[in-house]
Scaffold this active site. Sequence first.
Site, PDB file in Angstrom:
ATOM      1  N   ALA A   1       2.643   1.074   8.028  1.00  0.00           N
ATOM      2  CA  ALA A   1       3.848   1.613   7.569  1.00  0.00           C
ATOM      3  C   ALA A   1       5.083   0.834   8.258  1.00  0.00           C
ATOM      4  O   ALA A   1       4.836   0.456   9.461  1.00  0.00           O
ATOM      5  CB  ALA A   1       4.157   3.210   7.560  1.00  0.00           C
TER       6      ALA A   1
ATOM      7  N   GLU B   1      -7.617   1.641   1.278  1.00  0.00           N
ATOM      8  CA  GLU B   1      -7.287   2.436   0.082  1.00  0.00           C
ATOM      9  C   GLU B   1      -5.924   2.366   0.031  1.00  0.00           C
ATOM     10  O   GLU B   1      -5.306   2.693   0.944  1.00  0.00           O
ATOM     11  CB  GLU B   1      -7.919   3.761   0.003  1.00  0.00           C
ATOM     12  CG  GLU B   1      -9.375   3.952  -0.279  1.00  0.00           C
ATOM     13  CD  GLU B   1     -10.116   4.827   0.787  1.00  0.00           C
ATOM     14  OE1 GLU B   1      -9.447   5.332   1.349  1.00  0.00           O
ATOM     15  OE2 GLU B   1     -11.412   4.970   0.538  1.00  0.00           O
TER      16      GLU B   1
ATOM     17  N   ASN C   1       1.246   1.570  -5.769  1.00  0.00           N
ATOM     18  CA  ASN C   1       1.905   0.935  -4.539  1.00  0.00           C
ATOM     19  C   ASN C   1       1.929  -0.550  -4.567  1.00  0.00           C
ATOM     20  O   ASN C   1       0.895  -1.199  -3.927  1.00  0.00           O
ATOM     21  CB  ASN C   1       1.162   1.608  -3.099  1.00  0.00           C
ATOM     22  CG  ASN C   1       2.119   1.253  -2.045  1.00  0.00           C
ATOM     23  OD1 ASN C   1       2.940   0.300  -2.219  1.00  0.00           O
ATOM     24  ND2 ASN C   1       1.750   1.968  -0.956  1.00  0.00           N
TER      25      ASN C   1
ATOM     26  N   TYR D   1      -1.226  -6.930   1.106  1.00  0.00           N
ATOM     27  CA  TYR D   1      -2.758  -6.696   1.417  1.00  0.00           C
ATOM     28  C   TYR D   1      -3.246  -8.372   0.903  1.00  0.00           C
ATOM     29  O   TYR D   1      -4.035  -8.933   1.406  1.00  0.00           O
ATOM     30  CB  TYR D   1      -3.601  -5.687   1.118  1.00  0.00           C
ATOM     31  CG  TYR D   1      -3.169  -4.605   1.806  1.00  0.00           C
ATOM     32  CD1 TYR D   1      -2.654  -4.475   3.082  1.00  0.00           C
ATOM     33  CD2 TYR D   1      -2.946  -3.168   1.124  1.00  0.00           C
ATOM     34  CE1 TYR D   1      -2.397  -3.380   3.730  1.00  0.00           C
ATOM     35  CE2 TYR D   1      -2.449  -2.052   1.584  1.00  0.00           C
ATOM     36  CZ  TYR D   1      -2.267  -2.276   3.162  1.00  0.00           C
ATOM     37  OH  TYR D   1      -1.656  -0.921   3.707  1.00  0.00           O
TER      38      TYR D   1
HETATM   39  C1  LIG Z   1       3.871  -1.725   2.393  1.00  0.00           C
HETATM   40  C2  LIG Z   1       4.880  -2.052   3.578  1.00  0.00           C
HETATM   41  C3  LIG Z   1       4.111  -1.702   4.864  1.00  0.00           C
HETATM   42  C4  LIG Z   1       5.377  -3.378   3.604  1.00  0.00           C
HETATM   43  O1  LIG Z   1       6.118  -3.632   4.838  1.00  0.00           O
HETATM   44  P1  LIG Z   1       7.248  -4.861   4.833  1.00  0.00           P
HETATM   45  O2  LIG Z   1       7.764  -5.100   6.298  1.00  0.00           O
HETATM   46  O3  LIG Z   1       8.428  -4.587   3.843  1.00  0.00           O
HETATM   47  O4  LIG Z   1       6.457  -6.156   4.539  1.00  0.00           O
HETATM   48  P2  LIG Z   1       6.531  -7.610   4.572  1.00  0.00           P
HETATM   49  O5  LIG Z   1       8.406  -8.009   4.605  1.00  0.00           O
HETATM   50  O6  LIG Z   1       5.967  -8.364   5.377  1.00  0.00           O
HETATM   51  O7  LIG Z   1       6.231  -8.229   3.035  1.00  0.00           O
HETATM   52  C5  LIG Z   1       4.935  -8.786   2.730  1.00  0.00           C
HETATM   53  C6  LIG Z   1       4.921  -8.966   1.382  1.00  0.00           C
HETATM   54  O8  LIG Z   1       4.634  -7.620   0.385  1.00  0.00           O
HETATM   55  C7  LIG Z   1       5.005  -7.493  -0.556  1.00  0.00           C
HETATM   56  N1  LIG Z   1       6.099  -6.827  -0.766  1.00  0.00           N
HETATM   57  C8  LIG Z   1       6.842  -5.980   0.189  1.00  0.00           C
HETATM   58  N2  LIG Z   1       7.572  -5.213  -0.298  1.00  0.00           N
HETATM   59  C9  LIG Z   1       7.527  -5.214  -1.413  1.00  0.00           C
HETATM   60  C10 LIG Z   1       8.138  -4.676  -2.720  1.00  0.00           C
HETATM   61  N3  LIG Z   1       9.144  -3.589  -2.336  1.00  0.00           N
HETATM   62  N4  LIG Z   1       7.814  -5.026  -4.055  1.00  0.00           N
HETATM   63  C11 LIG Z   1       6.776  -5.764  -4.188  1.00  0.00           C
HETATM   64  N5  LIG Z   1       6.318  -6.610  -3.014  1.00  0.00           N
HETATM   65  C12 LIG Z   1       6.550  -6.366  -1.780  1.00  0.00           C
HETATM   66  C13 LIG Z   1       5.741  -9.365  -0.877  1.00  0.00           C
HETATM   67  O9  LIG Z   1       4.436  -9.911  -1.322  1.00  0.00           O
HETATM   68  C14 LIG Z   1       5.872  -9.617   0.646  1.00  0.00           C
HETATM   69  O10 LIG Z   1       5.828 -10.969   0.688  1.00  0.00           O
HETATM   70  P3  LIG Z   1       7.168 -11.793   0.489  1.00  0.00           P
HETATM   71  O11 LIG Z   1       8.278 -10.943   1.314  1.00  0.00           O
HETATM   72  O12 LIG Z   1       6.822 -13.205   1.013  1.00  0.00           O
HETATM   73  O13 LIG Z   1       7.468 -11.801  -0.903  1.00  0.00           O
HETATM   74  C15 LIG Z   1       6.119  -1.199   3.445  1.00  0.00           C
HETATM   75  O14 LIG Z   1       6.824  -1.198   2.203  1.00  0.00           O
HETATM   76  C16 LIG Z   1       5.878   0.265   3.793  1.00  0.00           C
HETATM   77  O15 LIG Z   1       6.062   0.807   4.774  1.00  0.00           O
HETATM   78  N6  LIG Z   1       5.644   1.242   2.687  1.00  0.00           N
HETATM   79  C17 LIG Z   1       5.417   2.402   2.739  1.00  0.00           C
HETATM   80  C18 LIG Z   1       4.209   2.946   3.443  1.00  0.00           C
HETATM   81  C19 LIG Z   1       3.117   2.287   2.563  1.00  0.00           C
HETATM   82  O16 LIG Z   1       3.035   2.353   1.259  1.00  0.00           O
HETATM   83  N7  LIG Z   1       1.972   1.839   3.344  1.00  0.00           N
HETATM   84  C20 LIG Z   1       0.867   1.218   2.838  1.00  0.00           C
HETATM   85  C21 LIG Z   1      -0.275   2.149   2.489  1.00  0.00           C
HETATM   86  S1  LIG Z   1      -1.761   1.848   2.091  1.00  0.00           S
END
Ligand SMILES: CC(C)(COP(=O)(O)OP(=O)(O)OC[C@H]1O[C@@H](n2cnc3c(N)ncnc32)[C@H](O)[C@@H]1OP(=O)(O)O)[C@@H](O)C(=O)NCCC(=O)NCCS
Length: 159
Positions: A77, A110, A115, A122
């Site tokens: 996260a 998972e 999401n 991933y």
């Molecule tokens: C999923 C999560 C960890 C991504 O973290 P982040 O720091 O925003 O990720 P990044 O900036 O490194 O983005 C990496 C890639 O993820 C994808 N991505 C991230 N946020 C996205 C969004 N809102 N919609 C679509 N794609 C998204 C993109 O492919 C992105 O690559 P790009 O920036 O080159 O397009 C964050 O959204 C989060 O904490 N979500 C809530 C908790 C969660 O769902 N955890 C995963 C549980 S399985």
Amino acid sequence: MAETTEVIIRRGVVSDAADIAALEVICFADPWSEESLVYELSENPRAVYVVAEVEGHVVGYAGVWGIVDEGHITNVAVSPDYRRKNIGSLLIYHMLKATMQAGLVRHTLEVRAGNVAAQALYRKFGFTEAGVRKGYYADNGEDAIIMWRDSENEEGLGC
Ligand SMILES: CC(C)(COP(=O)(O)OP(=O)(O)OC[C@H]1O[C@@H](n2cnc3c(N)ncnc32)[C@H](O)[C@@H]1OP(=O)(O)O)[C@@H](O)C(=O)NCCC(=O)NCCS
């Protein structure tokens, strides 16, 4: 976050448990307790945590359990204020690098079917969908997508 703000990626330690627990509450419907995170970070020999720190605060984390030669990713996260700034990618990159160096050759997780952000993150690192657990999430009955990444025949992370 200013463009120049430094993001430090480091191993998680037990004193990070409260910060991680606070992020769990913000980010998940079924958050891990601080108590369970203290165990993870101090006693669980299978657990590896990587955290992202900005100006002394933990703004993201990734946890994995090493089981034989597999890495089972338990939680990832990033704080809502710091998303889409590559921090999730840095966490996954460093988590994979550290655990591959420690001998893990496959990783799995998972993720909720809805999401799309996490699934895209991933996929960026070579995870592919391998199955579905129907109605896996108790809070809303959402399906879980099972993803795997195999690095056995890989020379490196390639990114
Ligand atoms: C999923 C999560 C960890 C991504 O973290 P982040 O720091 O925003 O990720 P990044 O900036 O490194 O983005 C990496 C890639 O993820 C994808 N991505 C991230 N946020 C996205 C969004 N809102 N919609 C679509 N794609 C998204 C993109 O492919 C992105 O690559 P790009 O920036 O080159 O397009 C964050 O959204 C989060 O904490 N979500 C809530 C908790 C969660 O769902 N955890 C995963 C549980 S399985």
